[in-house]
Motif scaffolding. Structure first.
Motif, mmCIF file in Angstrom:
data_model
loop_
_atom_site.group_PDB
_atom_site.id
_atom_site.type_symbol
_atom_site.label_atom_id
_atom_site.label_comp_id
_atom_site.label_asym_id
_atom_site.label_seq_id
_atom_site.Cartn_x
_atom_site.Cartn_y
_atom_site.Cartn_z
ATOM 1 N N GLY A 5 0.824 -1.204 0.000
ATOM 2 C CA GLY A 5 0.000 0.000 0.000
ATOM 3 C C GLY A 5 0.859 1.255 0.000
ATOM 4 N N GLY A 11 -3.744 -0.858 -3.046
ATOM 5 C CA GLY A 11 -4.807 -1.096 -2.088
ATOM 6 C C GLY A 11 -5.993 -0.169 -2.325
ATOM 7 N N PHE A 13 -9.511 2.069 -0.271
ATOM 8 C CA PHE A 13 -10.026 2.597 0.989
ATOM 9 C C PHE A 13 -11.493 2.956 0.853
ATOM 10 C CE2 PHE A 13 -9.846 7.398 0.587
ATOM 11 C CZ PHE A 13 -9.309 7.470 -0.686
ATOM 12 N N LYS A 65 -12.648 5.306 8.536
ATOM 13 C CA LYS A 65 -11.855 5.101 7.331
ATOM 14 C C LYS A 65 -11.276 3.699 7.365
ATOM 15 C CE LYS A 65 -8.090 6.902 4.527
ATOM 16 N NZ LYS A 65 -7.307 8.085 4.150
ATOM 17 N N LEU A 66 -11.596 2.922 6.348
ATOM 18 C CA LEU A 66 -11.036 1.582 6.174
ATOM 19 C C LEU A 66 -9.980 1.650 5.090
ATOM 20 C CD1 LEU A 66 -14.145 -0.763 5.792
ATOM 21 C CD2 LEU A 66 -12.815 -0.283 7.853
ATOM 22 N N MET A 67 -8.872 1.000 5.337
ATOM 23 C CA MET A 67 -7.855 0.913 4.293
ATOM 24 C C MET A 67 -7.422 -0.538 4.178
ATOM 25 S SD MET A 67 -4.184 2.782 4.157
ATOM 26 C CE MET A 67 -4.835 4.418 4.371
ATOM 27 N N ARG A 70 -2.581 -4.704 -0.166
ATOM 28 C CA ARG A 70 -2.260 -6.088 -0.517
ATOM 29 C C ARG A 70 -1.246 -6.685 0.468
ATOM 30 N NH1 ARG A 70 -3.040 -8.064 -6.026
ATOM 31 N NH2 ARG A 70 -2.794 -5.917 -6.745
ATOM 32 N N ARG A 88 -6.458 -1.769 7.800
ATOM 33 C CA ARG A 88 -6.277 -0.747 8.836
ATOM 34 C C ARG A 88 -7.576 0.042 8.927
ATOM 35 N NH1 ARG A 88 -1.620 -0.792 5.628
ATOM 36 N NH2 ARG A 88 0.403 -0.694 6.699
ATOM 37 N N TRP A 89 -7.837 0.617 10.083
ATOM 38 C CA TRP A 89 -9.011 1.471 10.194
ATOM 39 C C TRP A 89 -8.799 2.511 11.267
ATOM 40 C CZ3 TRP A 89 -8.728 -3.486 11.926
ATOM 41 C CH2 TRP A 89 -8.961 -3.702 13.297
ATOM 42 N N GLN A 90 -9.488 3.613 11.125
ATOM 43 C CA GLN A 90 -9.499 4.620 12.179
ATOM 44 C C GLN A 90 -10.829 5.341 12.132
ATOM 45 O OE1 GLN A 90 -6.060 7.089 11.338
ATOM 46 N NE2 GLN A 90 -7.098 8.236 9.742
ATOM 47 N N LEU A 126 -5.739 3.515 -3.805
ATOM 48 C CA LEU A 126 -4.814 4.372 -3.054
ATOM 49 C C LEU A 126 -3.901 5.217 -3.949
ATOM 50 C CD1 LEU A 126 -3.801 1.870 -0.202
ATOM 51 C CD2 LEU A 126 -5.365 3.806 -0.025
ATOM 52 N N MET B 1 -1.002 5.044 9.516
ATOM 53 C CA MET B 1 -2.164 5.132 8.603
ATOM 54 C C MET B 1 -2.394 6.564 8.121
ATOM 55 S SD MET B 1 -5.918 3.550 9.158
ATOM 56 C CE MET B 1 -7.287 3.913 8.047
ATOM 57 N N GLY B 5 1.772 9.160 2.194
ATOM 58 C CA GLY B 5 2.318 8.186 1.246
ATOM 59 C C GLY B 5 1.437 6.955 1.181
ATOM 60 N N LEU B 6 0.985 6.494 2.328
ATOM 61 C CA LEU B 6 0.097 5.333 2.369
ATOM 62 C C LEU B 6 -1.322 5.712 1.934
ATOM 63 C CD1 LEU B 6 -0.439 2.371 3.166
ATOM 64 C CD2 LEU B 6 -0.821 3.149 5.503
ATOM 65 N N ALA B 7 -1.804 6.827 2.410
ATOM 66 C CA ALA B 7 -3.201 7.204 2.155
ATOM 67 C C ALA B 7 -3.454 7.515 0.684
ATOM 68 C CB ALA B 7 -3.578 8.413 3.011
ATOM 69 N N TYR B 8 -2.489 8.188 0.039
ATOM 70 C CA TYR B 8 -2.736 8.678 -1.322
ATOM 71 C C TYR B 8 -1.617 8.356 -2.307
ATOM 72 C CZ TYR B 8 -5.867 11.569 1.517
ATOM 73 O OH TYR B 8 -6.807 11.996 2.415
ATOM 74 N N GLY B 9 -0.573 7.658 -1.844
ATOM 75 C CA GLY B 9 0.610 7.510 -2.713
ATOM 76 C C GLY B 9 1.287 8.855 -2.928
ATOM 77 N N ASN B 127 2.361 6.208 -6.968
ATOM 78 C CA ASN B 127 1.103 5.732 -7.581
ATOM 79 C C ASN B 127 1.453 4.727 -8.664
ATOM 80 O OD1 ASN B 127 -1.433 8.402 -7.541
ATOM 81 N ND2 ASN B 127 -0.123 7.630 -5.915
ATOM 82 N N LEU B 129 -0.081 1.552 -9.331
ATOM 83 C CA LEU B 129 -1.018 0.442 -9.562
ATOM 84 C C LEU B 129 -0.977 -0.058 -11.001
ATOM 85 C CD1 LEU B 129 -4.327 1.093 -7.591
ATOM 86 C CD2 LEU B 129 -2.922 -0.976 -7.581
#
Lengths: 262, 262
Positions: A5, A11, A13, A65-67, A70, A88-90, A126, B1, B5-9, B127, B129
């Motif tokens: 991710g 991944g 979300f 927020k769910l993430m 892979r 992951r979630w928050q 993502l 989380m 970088g993880l949330a949006y690349g 990014n 994918l």
């Protein structure tokens, strides 16, 4: 650092409105997550485990927020044969914008054009650098959103909301087969109302009798004013009864107000 | 989380060949990272701190992976006014593929078409994918790489390597102003050799007198056989002296072998 991710945006979300522990539009969120998993070739997490998460949010309005990434492994871009996705979630308290519901919002066209990638269109994956760059185009707090066209000049969405408009009495929304995120509120409204998916250029916005920005967290914001990418006004709409029907339909689904003082 | 970088690349990376603690093509990697930071609107980390990292790799051949994200904060897609980028790095021992250098490789065309986004073209951003999906198109270990065209049908790159070919005695490489990653070995070779950036369709590959896959970690792999996306052979090349000159030029820069037994 080895989570795919983070490494590749590999991944998906979901951001889900939760009221007193009860999620709104849950089935639509799960359907989109499942579609994303199918496209990316990832197993979907256990649905019962997912269904327990909204209850972890506190009382009142929250966003969950769910993430789902892979997970780790694979060789470079090549995913592992049997990935172990990481969930992951928050949760965070959420305050909506009643003034946007009531008075409508000012929006502008963005300069950035969305790239067309049918394989990923509609998914809430993502890889969101385009959204980040588009949202960086303005800092004026009076501008609520920016409208995005694709590289062929068709209107697609706003940076984090979908678009619906009324033209000649007919409800329309951009077709999202090339790019854009297929929002869950949009999906549910498409099921319930005679909304037609169309391909249209940005000029449609100024021709519309009404335009709304919609998403499952904010609800429905009528558009009161549209500017071009330089801030020059293109069109104004008086927010009135013509705007309230779609808004009421959507807000009933989210537990938001369905009537506003004139 | 909450790392963007993880949330949006929302970030960049570099993978750098390091021999006995000394990085190869360091200036080219730093130049690309700097260009990426400029496009994304992120401050570049302190160059002296970066320059200390390769020495952390052990003896022998290693790959140093640097990852720079915009860090945390902001409101949704909107980046914070003053981001605090987060730098991560890891090193791993690396074993190159001498048989690929010597005998050449078999490659195929991928079905996936790269989306065209000039704002992000050339950058090694997070990014990725499309690369993941393209690399997922085959699992046959005898296929070393997959060639990618953009949505307008122009040949761009391979999933993690750049392409150079010779046609009518002239060296050419795809122009990367719409998509693709502008590799550092490609950049350095463009500076040193009369290679022309061109826009060409996939048919060029079968017409070429020689084709090479290049990157700063693997070096130069001559292409011995090209298949279509279904695995049907399209063209073969006998790897000979015509392939060795470019390879020797590149390998001299990387400390890799410059001559191969016939």
């Amino acid at each position: 650092m080895d989570d795919r991710g983070l490494a590749y945006g590999d991944g998906l979300f979901e951001t889900i409105l939760v009221r007193d522990g009860v999620p709104l539009l849950w089935e639509a969120h799960m359907a989109r997550l499942e579609r994303g998993c199918r496209v990316l070739g990832m197993p979907l997490p256990d649905s019962r485990a997912l269904a327990c998460l909204p209850a972890e949010a506190g009382p009142g309005l929250c966003v969950l927020k769910l993430m789902l990434t892979r997970g780790s492994g694979g060789r470079g871009y090549l995913p592992p044969d049997a990935p172990t996705p990481r969930l992951r979630w928050q949760t965070a308290a959420f305050t909506p914008r009643p003034e946007h519901w009531r008075d409508g919002v000012r929006v502008r066209h963005c300069r950035l054009r969305l790239a067309i990638q049918p394989l990923l269109a509609g998914l809430k994956h993502l890889n969101r650098l385009e959204n980040v760059l588009a949202r960086s185009e303005w800092s004026d707090p009076d501008l609520a959103e920016g409208l995005l066209c694709d590289s062929e000049g068709r209107l697609v969405e706003a940076t984090c909301m979908n678009l619906i408009w009324q033209r000649n009495g007919r409800l329309e929304t951009p077709c999202l087969d090339g790019c854009g995120v297929a929002g869950t509120l949009r999906a549910v409204l498409l099921d319930r109302l005679p909304i037609v998916e169309v391909k249209a250029g940005p000029e449609i916005a100024a021709d519309a009798e009404a335009i709304w920005l919609v998403n499952s967290v904010q609800g429905v914001w009528p558009v009161a004013r549209l500017d071009d990418a330089k801030g020059v006004p293109l069109a104004n709409w008086k927010i009135g009864t013509g705007h309230r029907r779609l808004q009421a339909e959507a807000h009933a689904l989210l537990g938001y107000p369905v009537a506003f003082a004139r």
